[in-house]
Every structure is written in C-alpha cells, then in structure tokens.
Design an enzyme around this catalytic site. Sequence first.
Site, PDB file in Angstrom:
ATOM      1  N   SER A  98       0.745  -1.529   0.025  1.00 48.33           N
ATOM      2  CA  SER A  98       0.052   0.042  -0.255  1.00 48.33           C
ATOM      3  C   SER A  98       0.705   1.164  -0.105  1.00 48.33           C
ATOM      4  CB  SER A  98      -0.834  -0.080   1.280  1.00 48.33           C
ATOM      5  OG  SER A  98      -0.137   0.037   2.370  1.00 48.33           O
ATOM      6  N   THR A 100       2.274   2.301   2.700  1.00 47.06           N
ATOM      7  CA  THR A 100       2.081   2.928   4.035  1.00 47.06           C
ATOM      8  C   THR A 100       3.329   3.243   4.582  1.00 47.06           C
ATOM      9  OG1 THR A 100       0.132   1.483   4.515  1.00 47.06           O
ATOM     10  CG2 THR A 100       1.149   2.387   6.406  1.00 47.06           C
ATOM     11  N   PRO A 124       1.903  12.763  14.029  1.00 48.05           N
ATOM     12  CA  PRO A 124       1.951  12.196  12.470  1.00 48.05           C
ATOM     13  C   PRO A 124       0.784  11.894  11.907  1.00 48.05           C
ATOM     14  CG  PRO A 124       3.261  10.591  13.702  1.00 48.05           C
ATOM     15  CD  PRO A 124       2.844  11.884  14.666  1.00 48.05           C
ATOM     16  N   ASP A 126      -2.434  11.773  13.823  1.00 45.16           N
ATOM     17  CA  ASP A 126      -3.558  12.954  14.030  1.00 45.16           C
ATOM     18  C   ASP A 126      -3.650  14.215  13.342  1.00 45.16           C
ATOM     19  OD1 ASP A 126      -4.601  10.920  15.900  1.00 45.16           O
ATOM     20  OD2 ASP A 126      -3.557  11.738  17.462  1.00 45.16           O
ATOM     21  N   SER A 134      -3.170   5.951   3.900  1.00 48.26           N
ATOM     22  CA  SER A 134      -2.220   5.463   2.918  1.00 48.26           C
ATOM     23  C   SER A 134      -2.731   5.392   1.662  1.00 48.26           C
ATOM     24  CB  SER A 134      -1.327   4.498   3.494  1.00 48.26           C
ATOM     25  OG  SER A 134      -0.559   5.079   4.619  1.00 48.26           O
ATOM     26  N   THR A 181      13.867  -1.350 -47.649  1.00 51.28           N
ATOM     27  CA  THR A 181      12.944  -2.212 -46.763  1.00 51.28           C
ATOM     28  C   THR A 181      13.623  -3.781 -46.524  1.00 51.28           C
ATOM     29  OG1 THR A 181      12.234  -2.976 -49.146  1.00 51.28           O
ATOM     30  CG2 THR A 181      11.030  -1.010 -48.096  1.00 51.28           C
ATOM     31  N   HIS A 182      13.154  -4.115 -45.449  1.00 51.10           N
ATOM     32  CA  HIS A 182      14.048  -5.561 -44.928  1.00 51.10           C
ATOM     33  C   HIS A 182      15.323  -5.434 -45.124  1.00 51.10           C
ATOM     34  CE1 HIS A 182      10.167  -8.006 -45.995  1.00 51.10           C
ATOM     35  NE2 HIS A 182      10.119  -7.096 -47.035  1.00 51.10           N
ATOM     36  N   SER A 312      36.766   2.747 -28.372  1.00 52.39           N
ATOM     37  CA  SER A 312      37.439   1.396 -28.010  1.00 52.39           C
ATOM     38  C   SER A 312      38.723   1.656 -27.048  1.00 52.39           C
ATOM     39  CB  SER A 312      38.036   0.558 -29.253  1.00 52.39           C
ATOM     40  OG  SER A 312      38.623  -0.641 -28.972  1.00 52.39           O
ATOM     41  N   SER A 313      38.959   0.626 -26.254  1.00 49.67           N
ATOM     42  CA  SER A 313      40.384   0.622 -25.138  1.00 49.67           C
ATOM     43  C   SER A 313      41.398  -0.079 -25.956  1.00 49.67           C
ATOM     44  CB  SER A 313      39.800  -0.079 -24.004  1.00 49.67           C
ATOM     45  OG  SER A 313      39.423  -1.223 -24.121  1.00 49.67           O
ATOM     46  N   LYS A 318      38.847   4.207 -33.256  1.00 51.53           N
ATOM     47  CA  LYS A 318      37.564   3.879 -33.534  1.00 51.53           C
ATOM     48  C   LYS A 318      36.492   4.999 -32.675  1.00 51.53           C
ATOM     49  CE  LYS A 318      34.942  -0.489 -33.377  1.00 51.53           C
ATOM     50  NZ  LYS A 318      33.693  -0.058 -32.718  1.00 51.53           N
ATOM     51  N   VAL A 319      35.280   5.190 -33.311  1.00 48.66           N
ATOM     52  CA  VAL A 319      34.235   5.969 -32.776  1.00 48.66           C
ATOM     53  C   VAL A 319      33.073   5.429 -32.791  1.00 48.66           C
ATOM     54  CG1 VAL A 319      33.190   8.445 -32.612  1.00 48.66           C
ATOM     55  CG2 VAL A 319      35.694   8.115 -33.260  1.00 48.66           C
ATOM     56  N   GLU A 325      23.005   4.225 -28.681  1.00 48.11           N
ATOM     57  CA  GLU A 325      23.231   2.868 -28.186  1.00 48.11           C
ATOM     58  C   GLU A 325      22.754   3.290 -26.633  1.00 48.11           C
ATOM     59  OE1 GLU A 325      27.142   1.206 -30.115  1.00 48.11           O
ATOM     60  OE2 GLU A 325      27.404   2.188 -28.021  1.00 48.11           O
TER      61      GLU A 325
END
Length: 460
Positions: A98, A100, A124, A126, A134, A181-182, A312-313, A318-319, A325
């Site tokens: 719930s 609560t 809290p 009353d 809740s 397409t495809h 790349s490490s 490389k980019v 992603e």
Amino acid sequence: MTDHRIEKDSMGELAVPANALWGAQTQRAVQNFPISGLRMPGRFIRSLGLIKWAAARVNRELGLLPADVADAIESAALEVANGAHAEHFPVDVFQTGSGTSSNMNANEVIARLASQRLGRPVHPNDHVNMGQSSNDVVPTAIHVSAALGLTEQLLPALNHLATVIEAKAKSLESVVKTGRTHLMDAMPVRFDQELGGWAAQIRADYQRVAGVMTRLSALAQGGTAVGTGINAHPEFGVRVAAALASKTGIAFKPADSYFEALSCQDTAVELSGQLKTTAVSLMKIANDLRWMNSGPLAGLGEISLPALQPGSSIMPGKVNPVIPEAVAMVAAQVIGNDATITIAGQSGNFQLNVMLPVVAHNLIQSIELLASAARVLADSAIEGFTVNTERLGAALERNPILVTALNPVIGYEKGAAIAKRAYKEGRPIRDVAAEDTDLPAERLAALLDPAELTKGGIKG
C-alpha cells in the site's frame, strides 16, 4: 551523547537514529525491508509533500485543524516538497504494497519539523495524516508525480525532439538517398521524408502521452481507507484537488469513483503503455541512426554522427554511436518497466492495489528516462550529424531497384531481367536499360531520376 533516541508507536518503543527526522514507523520499515537499496523517487516524495501541504490547508479551512498547527505542517510539507529533507526518506521501494511505510515516513518527518517550529508536539497521524489514509494518499501521489513528470519533463522533451528532427529534415530536403525495406535496397527517398517519419512518430507519441492527462488528473484523495471516505470531511477530496491544482497549474480533480481510484491502477497501466510506445519509437530512430552511421568504410556510411568519445580501449581511432546506444538501452528499460507495471496493475484485490510502490518507482523512472533520452538524442546526435553525399550518390547510381520506375513502360518481367543484369555486372541501371530497351537516353534519364522518383506517381 547517544547515537539513538527512543521513539514510540502503537506497537511499542524503538530506537531511531538521533539525527533522523523520521519516527518509529519509518524505522520499522527500514529494518523490515533491507531489500534493494532503492528509495522512492524524489518526484514521489515531492508529491507526498504537496499532498500533506494541501491536506493541512484544507483541514484548517474546514475548522478541523488549529491555524498554528496547520501553518507549521504546511511549512514543513513544502520543505519536503522542495527536496530539502530528501535524506530522511530511507524506505525501500520494495515495502508494504500500500505504500503505508512511505506515507508514514512523510507524516513523521513533517510532524517532527512542524513540532520544532511550533514548540509543541504535532502528531504524524492525528494532525499530518488528518482525513487521509495511505490507501488514498499513495495512489494520489502516483498520479500527481506522474502528471508533474509529464508536464515538466517528458512532454517538453518530446516536443523538443520533434522540433529538432523537423529542423534537420528541412535542412536536408534536397538530399536523396537509397530507401531500404527488409534492410535491402529499395526505391529512393529524400532525407526530409525519412526524418519526417521520425518526427511524425514523436508527435504521435506526444499526443498519446498527453491524452492520458485527463484520467491522470483524477485523484483518489478523499476516499481514505476503502473508498467510502471514512474519517474525511465530505468536502475534503474536492478541496485538496483544488489546492493541488492551484499549486501546480495542473487541473486536478477528485476521481469520479474513489472505489476505482483505490482498487486499481488502470491509469498508470495506460500511461505506462504509452510510455512503452514512445520507447519503441526512440528505439526505431536510434537503430536507424546506428545503421546510417555504420562503417565508416565497411558499413552504410550515409551519415557521420558527432564524435563524442573514443570508442575502444584497444582499437585507436574507433568512434562509436554512443548516444543511439544509450537511447536504445533506455528504451529497453522502459519496456521492462511496463511489464512490471502491467503485472502490478493486476494486483488490485477488492478495495486496494497492493503493488503501489513499484508502480510509482517504475512509472516515474520511465518518464524521467524518456525525457532525458529524448533531449540527448536531439541535441547530441540528430542536430549535429553530417551527411556523406558522395556515398549516397554512389549507392543511388548503382541501385538496380530504380528499374521499378520502368515497370509501367517495359513491364515487370523485363524490369527484373535488367535489374539482375545490372546487379551482376555492377553497372548503373541506366546503362543496362539503354542496352536492353529501345527507350531514348533522355527518357531513361527522366524516368530514372532519383529525385523525381521520391515524388511518387507514374512517370511518363
């Protein structure tokens, strides 16, 4: 000085960290649910603060709460809504169904802050929780937090993304490329046509998401424990919704049926479905960008996305398409969140849904992730990509599918034979057609003009 103090609730005494603003019920939840380390989202806590502020104000207006107590609660609740005490909301997402524990967490923190201001105890339950349960507070907080997330974050972000795509399309309206397409070569399209399809997707997503706002603005507040409104003034729900509407600028109103609002989460499920659709759109656009950017030598190489970081490490130079992603991963997360919300939505038993916290967590996360991803995709990928026109032109020149434009003149079978020969010999379709038909060179040029082919219709 001790590190703990003793707090008491209806179950007895409990040690609470000395500097914690929360009380015994929150502490019990901390001890009972050491499950994920995931706390309820900040936007959800903000909404709890707004609800407690509105409740105190309404109870004062109705003559149920002394003015000084209401003032202290309102001030404390707005501090909570503004994020001033975020570290004092430690309850795990995976808690009582719930919510609560989170409602009492807010009640206890606000009561302690109000007591400090007032110089005497504020209770809290009353005082802070007066006229509430809740069971109506938490569903209300889900709707309020989601509505705020849509209006403040997601809808503006989707509009921004669509606007950026449309501007990019306008700048590329004269650039023709090979359609696919495809994933196979097809008839030509212009860049503005392709990107226009993306923009239309996002505009449609905007409308889908915005369409949920009417139902999202309907609040459970006033239904209290089971929907009958027990212990709440008859005007409480109407007045709380009006106060929240005035504070946020969102047209909140009481739910038509409190029994529906407490017992199910159908609106959250509906919204999650529209968020999933938006995620699917972003995934489609991200994947198109990745394909067009692929290479740069061995792939399509149609565009170059902005180079943002080394890819790349081990492979120098490389980019990678890091933004698409990241966006695709966001889409996957949102789709997974939707599955969780769907299952949670089925957990309404009689008068209460008992998976409210996980609904809140996943719904808010999906809204925030999509909003951030949409802006990043717009600003760090689409706005700045460049088109490799030479690569596009060379591919168009060799595309044997252009022969489709000759079908009305020479027929499908003859066109297929020309296309196969052009592909086999690696020659432009125009050259092969000139040899295998009696069509004049000028007419062939007109029939096979890639730019003209993007306009549709039969070419004479």
